[in-house]
Scaffold this active site. Structure first.
Site, PDB file in Angstrom:
ATOM      1  N   ASP A  67       0.829  -1.208   0.000  1.00 30.97           N
ATOM      2  CA  ASP A  67       0.000   0.000   0.000  1.00 30.97           C
ATOM      3  C   ASP A  67       0.863   1.258   0.000  1.00 30.97           C
ATOM      4  O   ASP A  67       2.086   1.188   0.133  1.00 30.97           O
ATOM      5  CB  ASP A  67      -0.961   0.001   1.201  1.00 30.97           C
ATOM      6  N   ASN A 136      -7.205  -2.566  14.664  1.00 28.46           N
ATOM      7  CA  ASN A 136      -8.622  -2.747  14.329  1.00 28.46           C
ATOM      8  C   ASN A 136      -8.831  -3.929  13.380  1.00 28.46           C
ATOM      9  O   ASN A 136      -9.916  -4.109  12.841  1.00 28.46           O
ATOM     10  CB  ASN A 136      -9.185  -1.458  13.705  1.00 28.46           C
ATOM     11  N   HIS A 138      -7.203  -4.417  10.518  1.00 32.71           N
ATOM     12  CA  HIS A 138      -6.987  -4.180   9.094  1.00 32.71           C
ATOM     13  C   HIS A 138      -5.815  -5.012   8.579  1.00 32.71           C
ATOM     14  O   HIS A 138      -4.915  -5.380   9.318  1.00 32.71           O
ATOM     15  CB  HIS A 138      -6.851  -2.685   8.770  1.00 32.71           C
ATOM     16  N   GLU A 143      -9.553  -1.576   5.679  1.00 36.18           N
ATOM     17  CA  GLU A 143     -10.102  -1.307   7.001  1.00 36.18           C
ATOM     18  C   GLU A 143     -11.337  -2.186   7.243  1.00 36.18           C
ATOM     19  O   GLU A 143     -11.869  -2.790   6.297  1.00 36.18           O
ATOM     20  CB  GLU A 143     -10.494   0.177   7.091  1.00 36.18           C
TER      21      GLU A 143
HETATM   22  P1  PGA Z   1       2.432  -1.576  12.647  1.00 37.08           P
HETATM   23  O1  PGA Z   1       1.276  -1.604  11.587  1.00 37.08           O
HETATM   24  O2  PGA Z   1       3.416  -2.615  12.195  1.00 37.08           O
HETATM   25  O3  PGA Z   1       3.011  -0.201  12.568  1.00 37.08           O
HETATM   26  O4  PGA Z   1       1.824  -1.914  13.965  1.00 37.08           O
HETATM   27  C1  PGA Z   1       0.732  -2.812  11.194  1.00 37.08           C
HETATM   28  C2  PGA Z   1      -0.439  -2.540  10.320  1.00 37.08           C
HETATM   29  O5  PGA Z   1      -1.056  -1.472  10.453  1.00 37.08           O
HETATM   30  O6  PGA Z   1      -0.767  -3.390   9.481  1.00 37.08           O
END
Ligand code: PGA
Length: 241
Positions: A67, A136, A138, A143
């Protein structure tokens, strides 16, 4: 489909196991296709790769990123282009012609998404794709509520996600409000194996829901229960009884 879980007592051991798996894969398949993740979790893997596995030849590997933020130019320090080139692609000697990161600067977002999907299609599939999960649930920037058959597209970021990622920006207000992300259906169609990296107590509850709860679009990462996944977790992220 069963998820194979590997649990590590230190971040170093986790990072080394993942870096070694990637490196060994490329040693046996020099033109491998790898998927990369961004965020805080995989940084230790990229450090291990850049430090200990530089002798592996990654120059013929094709890389896909999950992404990118919309509106941050590639040289912006918080863009995922910048993150990936500085932490992993440049140190490993990646060939720019074989790197595909969704373009968050194209005014025509559908065109950017279609270009990325076409590159994935042409690659023949991603052998190993690193991924993390958000608090959450995702997966990439899909999301909660994202359809399991969703394809690469522009999305609005959930406030939980913007808050979590504010730590990377000088001013929380600077966190972009939208992004372009590989869809859940895109991952399902093109990732042969997901290497799921999850670290930290704060991720234990959502990891449990993703792996052991109902498969539901409200927890996008629960789709992983239907895919081939190797999990790399630290002790802290493991659910408590
Ligand atoms: P993070 O993000 O590794 O910064 O916790 C993971 C994600 O949002 O998929």
């Amino acid at each position: 489909m069963a998820i194979t879980s590997h649990v590590f007592s230190t971040s170093e051991a986790l990072a080394d196991a993942v870096a070694r798996k990637l490196s060994e894969h490329v040693s046996t398949k020099p033109d491998a296709v790898l998927g990369l993740a961004t965020g805080g979790t995989p940084t230790i893997v990229y450090e291990a790769l850049a430090r200990d596995y530089r002798s592996t030849d990654f120059s013929r590997v094709t890389f896909f990123a999950l992404d990118e933020y919309i509106g941050l130019p590639p040289d912006h320090p918080c863009s995922y282009h910048h993150y990936l080139w500085h932490r992993v692609l440049k140190p490993l000697g990646a060939d720019p012609a074989r790197v595909f990161i969704p373009d968050g600067m194209d005014d025509d977002r559908q065109r950017a998404a279609a270009r990325y999907e076409a590159s994935l299609e042409a690659s023949g599939g991603v052998d190993l794709w690193l991924a993390g999960i958000g608090h959450n649930g995702h997966l990439a920037f899909n999301e909660p509520g994202s359809a399991f058959d969703s394809r690469t597209r522009d999305v609005d970021l959930n406030p939980v996600t913007r808050q979590a990622n504010a730590r990377f920006f000088d001013d929380p207000a600077d966190v972009p409000t939208c992004a372009i992300t590989a869809g859940l259906g895109t991952l399902k169609a093109h990732a042969r194996e997901i290497l799921l990296l999850v670290r930290g107590l704060d991720k234990a509850a959502i990891l449990d829901r993703a792996l052991n709860g109902p498969v539901t679009e409200e927890v996008p990462a629960s789709m992983l229960q239907t895919m081939r996944v190797s999990g790399y977790f630290d002790q802290a992220a493991m659910p408590r009884d």
